[in-house]
Design a protein around this motif. Structure first.
Motif, PDB file in Angstrom:
ATOM      1  N   GLN A 145      -1.588  -0.146 -64.343  1.00 43.66           N
ATOM      2  CA  GLN A 145      -0.590   0.156 -65.372  1.00 43.66           C
ATOM      3  C   GLN A 145       0.711   0.648 -64.748  1.00 43.66           C
ATOM      4  OE1 GLN A 145      -4.133   2.441 -67.596  1.00 43.66           O
ATOM      5  NE2 GLN A 145      -2.282   2.506 -68.833  1.00 43.66           N
ATOM      6  N   THR A 146       0.736   0.806 -63.420  1.00 42.30           N
ATOM      7  CA  THR A 146       1.891   1.423 -62.739  1.00 42.30           C
ATOM      8  C   THR A 146       2.235   0.661 -61.459  1.00 42.30           C
ATOM      9  OG1 THR A 146       0.256   2.933 -61.792  1.00 42.30           O
ATOM     10  CG2 THR A 146       1.613   3.810 -63.573  1.00 42.30           C
ATOM     11  N   GLN A 147       2.779  -0.535 -61.619  1.00 43.87           N
ATOM     12  CA  GLN A 147       3.020  -1.417 -60.475  1.00 43.87           C
ATOM     13  C   GLN A 147       3.988  -0.835 -59.440  1.00 43.87           C
ATOM     14  OE1 GLN A 147       2.907  -2.261 -63.631  1.00 43.87           O
ATOM     15  NE2 GLN A 147       1.757  -4.135 -63.904  1.00 43.87           N
ATOM     16  N   THR A 148       5.111  -0.313 -59.909  1.00 47.67           N
ATOM     17  CA  THR A 148       6.149   0.110 -58.968  1.00 47.67           C
ATOM     18  C   THR A 148       5.650   1.241 -58.066  1.00 47.67           C
ATOM     19  OG1 THR A 148       7.690  -0.361 -60.754  1.00 47.67           O
ATOM     20  CG2 THR A 148       8.600   0.689 -58.795  1.00 47.67           C
ATOM     21  N   ALA A 149       5.021   2.220 -58.683  1.00 51.52           N
ATOM     22  CA  ALA A 149       4.524   3.358 -57.916  1.00 51.52           C
ATOM     23  C   ALA A 149       3.418   2.915 -56.963  1.00 51.52           C
ATOM     24  CB  ALA A 149       4.008   4.440 -58.861  1.00 51.52           C
ATOM     25  N   ASP A 150       2.551   2.050 -57.436  1.00 49.80           N
ATOM     26  CA  ASP A 150       1.449   1.576 -56.585  1.00 49.80           C
ATOM     27  C   ASP A 150       2.005   0.833 -55.373  1.00 49.80           C
ATOM     28  OD1 ASP A 150      -0.184   2.554 -58.544  1.00 49.80           O
ATOM     29  OD2 ASP A 150      -0.825   0.612 -59.303  1.00 49.80           O
ATOM     30  N   ARG A 151       2.984  -0.019 -55.633  1.00 53.36           N
ATOM     31  CA  ARG A 151       3.552  -0.802 -54.538  1.00 53.36           C
ATOM     32  C   ARG A 151       4.241   0.105 -53.518  1.00 53.36           C
ATOM     33  NH1 ARG A 151       8.459  -5.151 -54.765  1.00 53.36           N
ATOM     34  NH2 ARG A 151       9.569  -3.253 -55.357  1.00 53.36           N
ATOM     35  N   SER A 152       4.993   1.078 -54.006  1.00 57.85           N
ATOM     36  CA  SER A 152       5.692   1.984 -53.086  1.00 57.85           C
ATOM     37  C   SER A 152       4.702   2.743 -52.219  1.00 57.85           C
ATOM     38  CB  SER A 152       6.525   3.008 -53.864  1.00 57.85           C
ATOM     39  OG  SER A 152       7.470   2.351 -54.628  1.00 57.85           O
ATOM     40  N   LYS A 153       3.622   3.188 -52.838  1.00 57.26           N
ATOM     41  CA  LYS A 153       2.653   3.970 -52.076  1.00 57.26           C
ATOM     42  C   LYS A 153       1.949   3.089 -51.045  1.00 57.26           C
ATOM     43  CE  LYS A 153       1.903   7.822 -55.181  1.00 57.26           C
ATOM     44  NZ  LYS A 153       2.753   7.554 -56.361  1.00 57.26           N
ATOM     45  N   ALA A 154       1.597   1.878 -51.451  1.00 55.46           N
ATOM     46  CA  ALA A 154       0.961   0.960 -50.500  1.00 55.46           C
ATOM     47  C   ALA A 154       1.915   0.670 -49.348  1.00 55.46           C
ATOM     48  CB  ALA A 154       0.556  -0.337 -51.203  1.00 55.46           C
ATOM     49  N   ALA A 155       3.192   0.440 -49.677  1.00 57.53           N
ATOM     50  CA  ALA A 155       4.184   0.118 -48.646  1.00 57.53           C
ATOM     51  C   ALA A 155       4.338   1.287 -47.674  1.00 57.53           C
ATOM     52  CB  ALA A 155       5.519  -0.212 -49.300  1.00 57.53           C
ATOM     53  N   ALA A 156       4.369   2.499 -48.210  1.00 60.09           N
ATOM     54  CA  ALA A 156       4.545   3.677 -47.349  1.00 60.09           C
ATOM     55  C   ALA A 156       3.377   3.812 -46.372  1.00 60.09           C
ATOM     56  CB  ALA A 156       4.674   4.936 -48.215  1.00 60.09           C
ATOM     57  N   ILE A 157       2.179   3.539 -46.847  1.00 64.17           N
ATOM     58  CA  ILE A 157       0.997   3.644 -45.975  1.00 64.17           C
ATOM     59  C   ILE A 157       1.079   2.604 -44.857  1.00 64.17           C
ATOM     60  CG2 ILE A 157      -1.511   3.247 -45.898  1.00 64.17           C
ATOM     61  CD1 ILE A 157      -1.459   4.380 -48.870  1.00 64.17           C
ATOM     62  N   LEU A 158       1.541   1.413 -45.210  1.00 67.42           N
ATOM     63  CA  LEU A 158       1.590   0.328 -44.231  1.00 67.42           C
ATOM     64  C   LEU A 158       2.843   0.411 -43.352  1.00 67.42           C
ATOM     65  CD1 LEU A 158       0.453  -2.532 -46.639  1.00 67.42           C
ATOM     66  CD2 LEU A 158      -0.947  -1.408 -44.884  1.00 67.42           C
ATOM     67  N   GLY A 159       3.801   1.243 -43.763  1.00 68.29           N
ATOM     68  CA  GLY A 159       5.041   1.363 -43.001  1.00 68.29           C
ATOM     69  C   GLY A 159       6.012   0.232 -43.264  1.00 68.29           C
ATOM     70  N   TYR A 160       5.901  -0.395 -44.467  1.00 64.74           N
ATOM     71  CA  TYR A 160       6.798  -1.496 -44.813  1.00 64.74           C
ATOM     72  C   TYR A 160       7.737  -1.056 -45.934  1.00 64.74           C
ATOM     73  CZ  TYR A 160       2.822  -3.995 -42.709  1.00 64.74           C
ATOM     74  OH  TYR A 160       1.807  -4.394 -41.891  1.00 64.74           O
ATOM     75  N   GLU A 161       8.781  -1.848 -46.128  1.00 66.34           N
ATOM     76  CA  GLU A 161       9.631  -1.636 -47.293  1.00 66.34           C
ATOM     77  C   GLU A 161       8.851  -2.085 -48.528  1.00 66.34           C
ATOM     78  OE1 GLU A 161      12.702  -0.282 -47.508  1.00 66.34           O
ATOM     79  OE2 GLU A 161      12.379   0.184 -45.383  1.00 66.34           O
ATOM     80  N   PRO A 162       9.071  -1.441 -49.679  1.00 64.39           N
ATOM     81  CA  PRO A 162       8.357  -1.861 -50.885  1.00 64.39           C
ATOM     82  C   PRO A 162       8.519  -3.350 -51.167  1.00 64.39           C
ATOM     83  CG  PRO A 162       9.545   0.173 -51.301  1.00 64.39           C
ATOM     84  CD  PRO A 162       9.926  -0.265 -49.916  1.00 64.39           C
ATOM     85  N   GLU A 163       9.708  -3.875 -50.877  1.00 69.73           N
ATOM     86  CA  GLU A 163       9.970  -5.295 -51.163  1.00 69.73           C
ATOM     87  C   GLU A 163       9.114  -6.217 -50.302  1.00 69.73           C
ATOM     88  OE1 GLU A 163      12.383  -2.983 -50.656  1.00 69.73           O
ATOM     89  OE2 GLU A 163      12.748  -2.789 -52.827  1.00 69.73           O
ATOM     90  N   ALA A 164       8.584  -5.682 -49.207  1.00 68.74           N
ATOM     91  CA  ALA A 164       7.737  -6.499 -48.338  1.00 68.74           C
ATOM     92  C   ALA A 164       6.302  -6.568 -48.849  1.00 68.74           C
ATOM     93  CB  ALA A 164       7.763  -5.942 -46.914  1.00 68.74           C
ATOM     94  N   VAL A 165       6.061  -5.836 -49.927  1.00 68.90           N
ATOM     95  CA  VAL A 165       4.711  -5.844 -50.505  1.00 68.90           C
ATOM     96  C   VAL A 165       4.765  -6.558 -51.851  1.00 68.90           C
ATOM     97  CG1 VAL A 165       2.806  -4.431 -51.357  1.00 68.90           C
ATOM     98  CG2 VAL A 165       4.124  -3.687 -49.350  1.00 68.90           C
ATOM     99  N   GLN A 166       3.989  -7.608 -51.956  1.00 70.82           N
ATOM    100  CA  GLN A 166       3.944  -8.349 -53.212  1.00 70.82           C
ATOM    101  C   GLN A 166       2.724  -7.893 -53.998  1.00 70.82           C
ATOM    102  OE1 GLN A 166       3.844 -12.594 -52.768  1.00 70.82           O
ATOM    103  NE2 GLN A 166       4.179 -12.921 -54.960  1.00 70.82           N
ATOM    104  N   LEU A 167       2.972  -7.356 -55.177  1.00 72.61           N
ATOM    105  CA  LEU A 167       1.854  -6.860 -55.981  1.00 72.61           C
ATOM    106  C   LEU A 167       1.589  -7.815 -57.136  1.00 72.61           C
ATOM    107  CD1 LEU A 167       0.935  -3.294 -56.930  1.00 72.61           C
ATOM    108  CD2 LEU A 167       1.069  -4.985 -58.757  1.00 72.61           C
TER     109      LEU A 167
END
Ligand code: FES
Ligand code: FES
Lengths: 155, 709
Positions: free
Chosen positions: B360-382
């Motif tokens: 239900q919370t795509q943006t926050a999920d993507r940002s958190k996943a990106a931070a863990i992986l060390g990528y920019e959020p835009e580099a993560v496709q959710l």
């Protein structure tokens, strides 16, 4: 160890531990993800499939116990277009999230095959094994009655 | 990629079947770029029209049963004058164009999807329609005013000339984007306001709908995680010798939430996870239990809390009152128990990543996943998959299931699906908080309320702190939502709160604070009615006379339920009404009490959400919300023993099933008031309606949930 499984009319050799639940063989090994995991212990009905026409909980069936019996999953039941049960489901706008619905359709299909004109009590008895967290029970009940009518050519 | 165009299902010619339903087509390059050019017309982030006259409407909310996949496109199609029978629907990617008006992120929650999208989607449709009209006027060299639209076709009534939207797509892309396109008056609605059947029925009755749990991508592996059984515990050490030797096990690794086993199937991962020998440091909560917590809460509720609101002098009014009802209401922890257990698939591709999950919370999920992986959020496709229920659990404030799955998959180079078992899910916290209210209601000689004092004890919801980015002190708004703005006339209202620290994580649960405040309020005023010797329906109608929407709904359920009619011995009716998420819902429950057995026979529900965009969908949400609340009212509780959640599956966390499901009748009042939500408002009134009916049936006043006699 390779086990030969007959699913939706096709035989598949599967290489899994004999005690693997049929559910996970269907989902992970055969890619038939229409059958759902909801509880793993025969409490919710999300994993309902037919074995020789009877509704069973695939989470609680060891793959080695199936033998030659024919397994039908939601993918198999609708291989030739929508069944009457599925049509009734659509007409009554039954589904919500839909996660329980493969199991509901399989359970209702088996019920109607055994009992073409189920009463409300028959529906309670057969369908109470299938949980729906979206709570669409009254629409399921209506859809089963409707399917019974469609089957008997009453509508 | 395995999941893509396969998802299309051409349905039957039946009702919902005439649609095709697209899912998971990446649109990130197109969304939000008006007039993207080429032959495809993309006027905004919600519409795409191709030369073959296929109209695709993009849904930026998560479909979790509440029907956004049908109702949001319906709004666009209405203003666009699109051919509803051939509209395609597509799930959006993550894009700021889809952010909630409340937070800078995508959010499906708070029953807000329709009413917060209503204006935006209407404008999106109207703008696109204006540009298509402009294109036709230009190509036919006629004044735009005389052109008409219908079913994805522009016509010139004078010449009889016509062109499909598809034929006009290329030229429409070159038209200026109008500042303000007029919206249709309500009288011209052809789709909106009428019963519309779901578009996703066809794929959901055939098993073709793909939920997060069904994600299958090439090379995918499967994980299960051993998490601390005691709330607040941490990992000391683990021995993976036995687990590693098991068939199919690929890797055992430590993650912040515990120990993960990666294997070549879900079942093998779960079995190996169960074979891990893990030594946990239980921390400070190894002996925590809900029995003593409840004692603590009760004691606290009797003491002065943080004063949130104080109107009038309760003490003075109570001292002069004829009588004071002095009672406590108690609520357990509740698990959401979504039908689909939590899961998330992550593919760390080194420098970029993909995530597939029902959230239900795509943006926050993507940002958190990106931070863990060390990528920019835009580099993560959710990729948002269908959700097998959300109810708030998949709006996880800390993205727990996405964060964990990202840690599991980090550095693996292959997609890894982390699946929670039902027990993992149910024992994993994020509950509706355990809550105690101590209420005192002073009544005058006629039994009318004079002054009300309420003190609540519970804990913070993780969600609010994370979303607002501020530490909540003194009180959590969910502790008193519905009470601060309650409608009963009292000369004095005092609301106090205590916040308790607990390691048991809490979150919003379908209708959030209203799950307990509505019960407390509507039970308390029922008690007042009986104390006054007045029929509870008449009592409410009298007290709420200044609130016409409440009165209309109460009058409606009064008639629907045949309130006042003769009932068999042991059977009673109970009424309750609650405003939540911008809508008001009144319910009457008919309950039969036989010995210790409580049977809810029928529920009548009247709802005023201002304007019902899809009345059928509104009725269905009421039905769903009532059964969801009823499960909690009759059975739901998570108890804690030795720091652990006792309940793990549907055997000890029972829910309403077919044989206990009451018949539900719903009527809608389109009052024309500001539009409200519908996903949650049906839930709060069912708790007190049933409780009040139990009292009417048996004389037993139940103030503690779940109900037991
Ligand atoms: S998953 Fe088999 S009955 Fe629930
Ligand atoms: S439709 Fe959601 S669980 Fe049944």
């Amino acid at each position: 160890m390779s086990i030969l499984l007959s699913v939706n009319g096709t035989k598949y050799p599967v290489d899994v531990e004999p005690d693997t639940p049929l559910l996970w063989v269907l989902r992970d090994t055969l890619g038939l993800t229409g059958t759902k995991y909801g509880c793993g212990v025969s409490l919710c009905g999300a994993c309902t499939v037919h074995i020789d026409g009877k509704a069973v909980r695939s989470c609680s069936v060891k793959v080695s116990s199936v033998g030659e019996q024919e397994i039908t999953t939601i993918e198999g039941v609708s291989a030739n277009g929508l069944t009457i049960v599925q049509q009734a489901w659509i007409e009554e706008d039954v589904v919500q999230c839909g996660f329980c619905q493969s199991g509901q359709v399989m359970a209702a299909t088996a019920l109607l095959a055994a009992n073409p004109k189920p009463s409300d009590t028959d529906i309670d008895d057969a369908m109470k094994r299938n949980i729906c967290r979206c709570g669409v029970y009254q629409r399921i009940r209506k859809a089963i009655h409707r399917a019974a009518e469609l089957n008997s050519g009453e509508v | 990629m395995a999941i893509k165009r396969r998802e299309f299902l051409k349905g039957s010619a039946l009702a919902a079947g005439a649609f095709t339903l697209g899912f998971m087509i990446p649109i990130k390059t197109r969304a939000g770029q008006a007039g993207a050019g080429g032959d495809t017309f993309v006027p905004n982030a919600f519409i795409r029209i191709t030369p073959d006259n296929s109209v695709t409407i993009i849904v930026a909310k998560s479909e979790m049963g509440q029907n956004v996949f049908t109702v949001l496109p319906l709004i666009v199609a209405e203003e666009l004058d699109a051919d509803w029978e051939s509209v395609h629907v597509e799930q959006s990617g993550v894009n700021a164009a889809y952010n909630s008006p409340w937070f800078p992120m995508m959010l499906t929650g708070g029953s807000s999807s329709v009413y917060t999208s209503w204006e935006t989607l209407r404008k999106a449709g109207a703008t696109a329609r204006a540009m298509l009209l402009g294109a036709a006027a230009q190509s036919w060299n006629v004044p735009v005013e005389r052109l008409a639209t219908r079913n994805s076709v522009v016509t010139d009534p004078e010449t009889g000339q016509s062109a499909t939207y598809g034929e006009l797509a290329a030229l429409a892309s070159t038209q200026p984007v109008p500042e303000d396109s007029p919206l249709k008056p309500e009288s011209e609605f052809r789709l909106v306001g009428k019963d519309q059947m779901r578009l996703d029925s066809g794929i959901k009755v055939t098993g073709k709908a793909r939920f997060g749990l069904d994600v299958a991508v090439p090379g995918m592996r499967y994980a299960a995680v051993a998490r601390p059984p005691v709330f607040g515990a941490t990992l000391k050490s683990f021995n993976a010798t036995a687990a590693t030797a098991m068939p199919g096990v690929i890797k055992v690794k430590e993650v912040p939430s515990g120990v993960a086993v990666i294997a070549d199937s879900t079942w093998r991962a779960i079995k190996a996870r169960d074979a891990l020998e893990v030594d946990w440091d239980e921390g400070a909560h190894g002996s925590r239990n809900t029995t003593s917590m409840l004692e603590e809460y009760r004691a606290l509720a009797d003491t002065t809390g943080f004063v949130i609101m104080q109107e009038g002098d309760f003490g003075a009014l109570a001292a002069a009152a004829e009588q004071v009802i002095d009672v406590r209401y108690e609520f357990p922890f509740l698990a959401h128990a979504c039908m689909e257990p939590l899961n998330c698939t992550v593919h760390d591709q080194g420098g970029s990543a993909e995530v597939w999950t029902g959230t239900q919370t795509q943006t926050a999920d993507r940002s958190k996943a990106a931070a863990i992986l060390g990528y920019e959020p835009e580099a993560v496709q959710l990729h948002t998959m269908f959700l097998g229920g959300g109810f708030g659990r998949r709006a996880a404030a800390y993205s727990d299931f996405v964060v964990e799955a990202t840690h599991v998959a980090k550095g693996e180079g292959v997609p890894v699906k982390t699946t929670w078992t039902r027990e993992d899910d149910m024992r994993g916290g994020q509950y509706r908080p355990m809550t105690v209210h101590h209420s005192k209601l002073a009544l005058d000689k006629k039994g009318n309320p004079l002054a009300w004092h309420n003190c609540v004890v519970s804990q913070v919801l993780d969600g609010f702190e994370e979303l607002t980015g501020t530490k909540i002190e003194n009180f959590d708004s969910s502790q008193v939502e519905g009470l601060k703005e309650q409608a009963y006339p009292v000369q004095s209202l005092t609301l106090e709160a205590h916040l308790v620290e607990s390691p048991i994580t809490c979150l919003w649960w379908r209708s959030v604070g209203h799950t307990h405040t509505a019960f407390l309020k509507e039970t308390l005023f029922d008690e007042a009615a009986h104390a006054a010797g007045i029929d509870p329906m008449a009592y409410r109608l009298n007290l709420l006379a200044q609130h016409p929407r409440f009165i209309a709904l109460l009058e409606k359920v009064k008639v629907m339920s045949g309130w006042g009619r003769e009932l068999p011995e042991g059977t009673g009716l109970g009424v309750a009404i609650e405003e939540s998420f911008g809508s008001i819902v009144a319910e009457v429950a008919q309950v039969k009490v036989e010995g210790k057995k409580i049977r809810v026979e029928k529920v009548w529900c009247a709802v005023d959400c201002g304007f019902a965009v899809n009345p059928l969908g509104v009725r269905e949400q009421m039905e769903s919300a009532i059964i969801y609340g009823l499960s909690a009212a009759l059975h739901g509780q998570i108890t804690i023993k030795d720091g652990k959640a006792v309940q793990g599956n549907f055997n000890n966390y029972p829910v309403v099933r077919m044989d206990a499901a009451p018949e539900i009748e719903v009527e809608i009042i389109n009052s024309g008031a500001k539009m409200g939500g519908i996903g949650e408002p049906g839930t709060p009134p069912i708790f007190p309606a049933v409780g009040n009916a139990i009292f009417a049936a048996s004389g037993k006043r139940l103030r503690s949930l779940p109900f037991g006699i």
